[in-house]
Design a protein around this motif. Sequence first.
Motif, PDB file in Angstrom:
ATOM      1  N   GLU A  75     -70.259  43.607 -32.504  1.00 49.80           N
ATOM      2  CA  GLU A  75     -70.988  42.348 -32.616  1.00 49.80           C
ATOM      3  C   GLU A  75     -70.145  41.206 -33.164  1.00 49.80           C
ATOM      4  N   ALA A  76     -69.152  41.491 -33.983  1.00 50.54           N
ATOM      5  CA  ALA A  76     -68.320  40.431 -34.557  1.00 50.54           C
ATOM      6  C   ALA A  76     -67.260  39.934 -33.567  1.00 50.54           C
ATOM      7  N   GLN A  77     -67.032  40.715 -32.528  1.00 48.25           N
ATOM      8  CA  GLN A  77     -66.027  40.347 -31.528  1.00 48.25           C
ATOM      9  C   GLN A  77     -66.677  39.595 -30.369  1.00 48.25           C
ATOM     10  N   SER A  78     -65.863  38.808 -29.685  1.00 42.12           N
ATOM     11  CA  SER A  78     -66.381  38.069 -28.536  1.00 42.12           C
ATOM     12  C   SER A  78     -66.695  39.022 -27.381  1.00 42.12           C
ATOM     13  N   LEU A  79     -67.471  38.523 -26.424  1.00 43.74           N
ATOM     14  CA  LEU A  79     -67.752  39.328 -25.241  1.00 43.74           C
ATOM     15  C   LEU A  79     -66.455  39.682 -24.525  1.00 43.74           C
ATOM     16  N   PHE A  80     -65.546  38.706 -24.463  1.00 44.78           N
ATOM     17  CA  PHE A  80     -64.252  38.954 -23.823  1.00 44.78           C
ATOM     18  C   PHE A  80     -63.530  40.102 -24.514  1.00 44.78           C
ATOM     19  N   ASP A  81     -63.508  40.066 -25.853  1.00 36.87           N
ATOM     20  CA  ASP A  81     -62.819  41.120 -26.602  1.00 36.87           C
ATOM     21  C   ASP A  81     -63.474  42.481 -26.387  1.00 36.87           C
ATOM     22  N   ASN A  82     -64.801  42.514 -26.335  1.00 35.20           N
ATOM     23  CA  ASN A  82     -65.494  43.778 -26.078  1.00 35.20           C
ATOM     24  C   ASN A  82     -65.082  44.360 -24.723  1.00 35.20           C
ATOM     25  N   LEU A  83     -65.033  43.510 -23.718  1.00 39.24           N
ATOM     26  CA  LEU A  83     -64.659  43.977 -22.384  1.00 39.24           C
ATOM     27  C   LEU A  83     -63.190  44.381 -22.326  1.00 39.24           C
ATOM     28  N   GLU A  84     -62.343  43.634 -23.039  1.00 38.47           N
ATOM     29  CA  GLU A  84     -60.915  43.989 -23.065  1.00 38.47           C
ATOM     30  C   GLU A  84     -60.696  45.326 -23.763  1.00 38.47           C
ATOM     31  N   LEU A  85     -61.417  45.560 -24.852  1.00 39.71           N
ATOM     32  CA  LEU A  85     -61.300  46.839 -25.552  1.00 39.71           C
ATOM     33  C   LEU A  85     -61.718  48.000 -24.645  1.00 39.71           C
ATOM     34  N   ALA A  86     -62.801  47.800 -23.900  1.00 33.50           N
ATOM     35  CA  ALA A  86     -63.256  48.842 -22.983  1.00 33.50           C
ATOM     36  C   ALA A  86     -62.241  49.071 -21.873  1.00 33.50           C
ATOM     37  N   LEU A  87     -61.634  48.000 -21.381  1.00 33.56           N
ATOM     38  CA  LEU A  87     -60.642  48.101 -20.316  1.00 33.56           C
ATOM     39  C   LEU A  87     -59.403  48.846 -20.799  1.00 33.56           C
ATOM     40  N   ASN A 117     -73.947  38.819 -15.582  1.00 35.38           N
ATOM     41  CA  ASN A 117     -74.672  37.568 -15.886  1.00 35.38           C
ATOM     42  C   ASN A 117     -74.315  36.977 -17.247  1.00 35.38           C
ATOM     43  N   LEU A 118     -73.103  37.237 -17.749  1.00 28.95           N
ATOM     44  CA  LEU A 118     -72.748  36.774 -19.093  1.00 28.95           C
ATOM     45  C   LEU A 118     -71.484  35.921 -19.126  1.00 28.95           C
ATOM     46  N   PHE A 119     -71.018  35.463 -17.974  1.00 29.05           N
ATOM     47  CA  PHE A 119     -69.792  34.661 -17.944  1.00 29.05           C
ATOM     48  C   PHE A 119     -69.854  33.426 -18.851  1.00 29.05           C
ATOM     49  N   PRO A 120     -70.975  32.685 -18.896  1.00 31.99           N
ATOM     50  CA  PRO A 120     -71.011  31.484 -19.762  1.00 31.99           C
ATOM     51  C   PRO A 120     -70.860  31.797 -21.251  1.00 31.99           C
ATOM     52  N   LYS A 121     -71.091  33.045 -21.660  1.00 36.61           N
ATOM     53  CA  LYS A 121     -71.019  33.406 -23.079  1.00 36.61           C
ATOM     54  C   LYS A 121     -69.791  34.251 -23.400  1.00 36.61           C
ATOM     55  N   LEU A 122     -68.812  34.238 -22.526  1.00 35.81           N
ATOM     56  CA  LEU A 122     -67.671  35.138 -22.653  1.00 35.81           C
ATOM     57  C   LEU A 122     -66.901  34.953 -23.962  1.00 35.81           C
ATOM     58  N   GLY A 123     -66.865  33.729 -24.474  1.00 41.82           N
ATOM     59  CA  GLY A 123     -66.139  33.461 -25.713  1.00 41.82           C
ATOM     60  C   GLY A 123     -66.982  33.572 -26.966  1.00 41.82           C
ATOM     61  N   LYS A 124     -68.265  33.874 -26.818  1.00 40.35           N
ATOM     62  CA  LYS A 124     -69.178  33.966 -27.947  1.00 40.35           C
ATOM     63  C   LYS A 124     -69.142  35.352 -28.575  1.00 40.35           C
ATOM     64  N   PRO A 125     -69.452  35.468 -29.884  1.00 37.62           N
ATOM     65  CA  PRO A 125     -69.543  36.803 -30.493  1.00 37.62           C
ATOM     66  C   PRO A 125     -70.725  37.571 -29.922  1.00 37.62           C
ATOM     67  N   ALA A 126     -70.543  38.861 -29.736  1.00 38.77           N
ATOM     68  CA  ALA A 126     -71.588  39.681 -29.128  1.00 38.77           C
ATOM     69  C   ALA A 126     -72.850  39.715 -29.972  1.00 38.77           C
ATOM     70  N   HIS A 131     -81.273  41.384 -27.106  1.00 40.78           N
ATOM     71  CA  HIS A 131     -81.196  42.826 -26.895  1.00 40.78           C
ATOM     72  C   HIS A 131     -80.840  43.143 -25.438  1.00 40.78           C
ATOM     73  N   GLY A 132     -81.490  42.464 -24.505  1.00 42.48           N
ATOM     74  CA  GLY A 132     -81.216  42.711 -23.096  1.00 42.48           C
ATOM     75  C   GLY A 132     -79.782  42.365 -22.723  1.00 42.48           C
ATOM     76  N   GLU A 133     -79.274  41.271 -23.273  1.00 46.13           N
ATOM     77  CA  GLU A 133     -77.895  40.871 -22.978  1.00 46.13           C
ATOM     78  C   GLU A 133     -76.890  41.860 -23.556  1.00 46.13           C
ATOM     79  N   LYS A 134     -77.215  42.432 -24.703  1.00 43.87           N
ATOM     80  CA  LYS A 134     -76.334  43.476 -25.259  1.00 43.87           C
ATOM     81  C   LYS A 134     -76.322  44.703 -24.347  1.00 43.87           C
ATOM     82  N   GLN A 135     -77.468  45.008 -23.757  1.00 45.12           N
ATOM     83  CA  GLN A 135     -77.521  46.096 -22.786  1.00 45.12           C
ATOM     84  C   GLN A 135     -76.597  45.794 -21.604  1.00 45.12           C
TER      85      GLN A 135
END
Length: 232
Positions: A75-87, A117-126, A131-135
Amino acid sequence: ALKQLNFAMRSNEIKCLIGPNGAGKTTLIDVLTGRVKPNQGTAIFLDHIRLFHKDESEISQLGIRRKFQKPSVFEAQSLFDNLELALNSRKHICNRIFKKISSSDFDRILAVSEQINLFPKLGKPAGILSHGEKQWLEMGMLMISEPKLMLLDEPVAGMTRSEADRTAEMLQSLSLNRAILVVEHDMEFVRKIADNVTVMDQGSVIAEGNMMQIQNDRKVREVYLGDEKSSF
């Protein structure tokens, strides 16, 4: 929890697994991912790979990825960082620490963020996501490694109807390149996404077919229709 269970999936299929609580649905996913080892039987992936001889990590590396019911994101990391970590989770530790993100990985993250559906929030913290967006983000974290089989445990639990509808559209597009097994109680959602439905009760399959066949099955109605969440 499972007994005399016969179960199969095709590639590029969305199969929904339904049944009353305690039917063995989550246990089946536990077995397929190596979290639980069965006393007997076998599970074969891609026609020749025997899963029961492999641990959770080895099964994940084969391309079987699981999403639990409760979202688990950083949650403290950006959406981009979450996806990069998974990658990067499948890469060697030295590459993760010392190597900058490649242009192809960057493009992959952007593409997945569009799919969920989360591209506009890519730089925001998760942590700011609903709840649905976290899913959706966690689904993206599974998708980014391009799994061959996705296992989703109640993916629309807690979502609004609008979010569930968008999730249905998302999964339908994703199934073009992979098989998706969904455990779910939301019958409206199941009706929208399922190519095939398997019904379990007391550890065994009691019915299988398309949604019309399932909702007209007498035994299914007897064992499952009493659950208020499963109304057809």
